[in-house]
Design a protein around this motif. Structure first.
Motif, short mmCIF file in Angstrom:
data_model
loop_
_atom_site.label_atom_id
_atom_site.label_comp_id
_atom_site.label_asym_id
_atom_site.label_seq_id
_atom_site.Cartn_x
_atom_site.Cartn_y
_atom_site.Cartn_z
N THR A 115 0.77 -1.34 -0.15
CA THR A 115 -0.12 -0.32 0.18
C THR A 115 0.62 1.36 0.00
O THR A 115 2.15 1.16 0.30
CB THR A 115 -1.03 -0.28 1.20
N LYS A 116 0.73 1.76 -0.54
CA LYS A 116 1.29 3.71 -0.43
C LYS A 116 1.31 4.06 1.18
O LYS A 116 2.83 4.19 1.38
CB LYS A 116 -0.18 4.55 -1.11
N GLU A 117 0.86 3.93 1.79
CA GLU A 117 0.76 4.39 3.61
C GLU A 117 2.38 3.46 3.63
O GLU A 117 2.92 3.72 4.25
CB GLU A 117 0.29 3.97 3.77
N ASP A 118 2.30 2.16 3.93
CA ASP A 118 3.46 1.16 4.20
C ASP A 118 4.24 1.66 3.53
O ASP A 118 5.54 1.75 3.71
CB ASP A 118 3.21 0.07 4.11
N LYS A 121 6.05 5.21 4.78
CA LYS A 121 6.23 4.26 5.92
C LYS A 121 7.53 4.10 5.88
O LYS A 121 8.72 4.59 6.26
CB LYS A 121 5.55 3.79 6.43
N HIS A 122 7.55 3.21 5.35
CA HIS A 122 9.39 3.04 5.07
C HIS A 122 9.68 3.43 4.48
O HIS A 122 11.48 3.39 4.96
CB HIS A 122 8.57 0.71 4.25
N LEU A 123 9.86 4.33 3.25
CA LEU A 123 11.13 4.55 2.51
C LEU A 123 11.35 5.67 3.07
O LEU A 123 12.36 6.83 3.05
CB LEU A 123 10.29 4.69 1.11
N THR A 124 10.97 6.72 3.92
CA THR A 124 11.11 7.66 4.56
C THR A 124 11.71 7.60 6.56
O THR A 124 11.70 8.85 7.08
CB THR A 124 9.54 8.70 4.94
N GLU A 125 11.26 6.11 6.76
CA GLU A 125 11.36 6.43 8.32
C GLU A 125 12.72 4.99 8.36
O GLU A 125 12.79 4.76 9.59
CB GLU A 125 10.44 6.19 9.39
N GLY A 127 16.33 2.86 6.65
CA GLY A 127 17.05 2.75 6.13
C GLY A 127 17.62 4.01 5.86
O GLY A 127 17.73 5.18 6.52
N GLU A 128 18.62 4.81 4.46
CA GLU A 128 18.19 5.75 4.10
C GLU A 128 17.45 6.47 4.04
O GLU A 128 16.81 5.75 2.12
CB GLU A 128 19.46 5.58 2.78
N PRO A 129 16.48 7.03 4.35
CA PRO A 129 15.47 7.96 3.73
C PRO A 129 15.14 9.11 2.94
O PRO A 129 16.13 9.42 2.13
CB PRO A 129 15.29 9.03 5.30
N PHE A 130 14.55 8.41 1.96
CA PHE A 130 14.00 9.35 0.67
C PHE A 130 13.82 10.82 1.30
O PHE A 130 12.85 10.95 2.49
CB PHE A 130 13.05 8.78 0.32
N SER A 131 13.81 11.51 0.28
CA SER A 131 13.80 12.95 0.63
C SER A 131 11.72 13.34 0.04
O SER A 131 11.91 12.51 -0.54
CB SER A 131 14.12 14.43 -0.51
N GLN A 132 11.32 14.31 0.32
CA GLN A 132 9.54 14.31 -0.20
C GLN A 132 9.99 14.55 -1.80
O GLN A 132 8.58 14.10 -2.02
CB GLN A 132 9.16 16.14 0.55
N GLU A 133 10.96 15.55 -2.10
CA GLU A 133 10.76 15.14 -3.72
C GLU A 133 10.96 13.71 -3.93
O GLU A 133 10.24 13.28 -4.96
CB GLU A 133 12.15 16.44 -4.12
N GLU A 134 11.85 12.96 -3.99
CA GLU A 134 12.08 11.80 -3.92
C GLU A 134 10.58 10.85 -4.02
O GLU A 134 10.61 9.92 -5.14
CB GLU A 134 13.76 10.95 -3.51
N MET A 135 10.32 10.94 -2.76
CA MET A 135 9.50 9.90 -2.18
C MET A 135 7.82 10.59 -3.82
O MET A 135 7.33 9.55 -4.13
CB MET A 135 8.30 10.64 -1.30
N GLU A 136 7.87 12.09 -3.88
CA GLU A 136 6.64 12.19 -4.64
C GLU A 136 7.29 11.47 -6.34
O GLU A 136 6.17 10.85 -7.00
CB GLU A 136 6.77 13.46 -4.57
N ASP A 137 8.46 11.73 -6.74
CA ASP A 137 9.15 11.41 -7.98
C ASP A 137 8.90 9.50 -7.88
O ASP A 137 8.17 9.31 -8.79
CB ASP A 137 10.14 11.73 -8.08
N MET A 138 8.72 8.53 -6.62
CA MET A 138 8.67 7.71 -7.25
C MET A 138 7.61 7.02 -6.99
O MET A 138 7.04 5.87 -7.81
CB MET A 138 9.07 6.87 -5.63
N LEU A 139 6.21 7.39 -6.09
CA LEU A 139 4.62 7.50 -6.21
C LEU A 139 4.13 8.01 -7.80
O LEU A 139 3.77 7.43 -7.93
CB LEU A 139 4.65 8.55 -4.92
#
Length: 171
Positions: A115-118, A121-125, A127-139
């Motif tokens: 799920t998007k929520e999971d 959570k995993h990618l921002t909390e 390991g090496e956390p994604f930035s907000q911009e990286e997260m938006e690009d990936m999603l």
């Protein structure tokens, strides 16, 4: 022996040419310098896949004018040439089966999607956390727009890299 040396010189010249071409794409002022923040993009455009910590290690080997400053081609070229000649395995793509295993580990219900929520959570909390911009690009690329989930087997096809196409020279 002279023939072997000539071959090695040719490989080095070809690698240096590719590095210079990649560098020049980001040299907006045409003065043989790039913003230090562009180095990761340049390295990735050469078919290497370092994480941010590895980019920082690479930058530590290069004389940067000042923190947040500029990198000169003459300082970048020998360091990157060495990386490409050594074909450092830490910069190469992660194999498909390893990526699949990582996605399966995040899929707690073993249903073939995350799920998007999971995922957020995993990618921002962890390991090496994604930035907000990286997260938006990936999603934007990864999520199924109808279900708002990541069907990781489908997404995996977008992630897998054919090394013969990303590393344009034989060393």
């Amino acid at each position: 022996m002279a023939q072997k040396e000539k071959g090695e010189d040719g490989i080095v010249a070809e690698i240096e040419k590719k590095i210079t071409e990649a560098f020049e794409v980001f040299d907006r002022e045409s003065n043989k310098t790039v913003d230090v923040r562009e180095i990761g993009c340049i390295v990735r455009s050469l078919g290497c896949f370092p994480n941010e910590a590895e980019v920082q290690e690479l930058l530590a080997q290069i004389e940067v004018e000042e923190p947040g400053g500029f990198v000169h081609l003459e300082q970048f070229l020998p360091v990157m040439t060495k990386v490409l000649l050594e074909r450092s395995f830490r910069f190469w793509p992660i194999p498909e089966d390893v990526i699949l295993h990582a996605f399966e580990a995040l899929d707690e219900n073993k249903c073939g999607y995350i799920t998007k929520e999971d995922l957020v959570k995993h990618l921002t909390e962890e390991g090496e956390p994604f930035s907000q911009e990286e997260m938006e690009d990936m999603l934007a690329v990864a999520l199924d727009p109808e279900t708002n989930t990541l069907r990781y087997r489908d997404y995996l096809k977008k992630l897998v890299v054919d090394e013969t196409k990303t590393f344009p020279f034989n060393v």
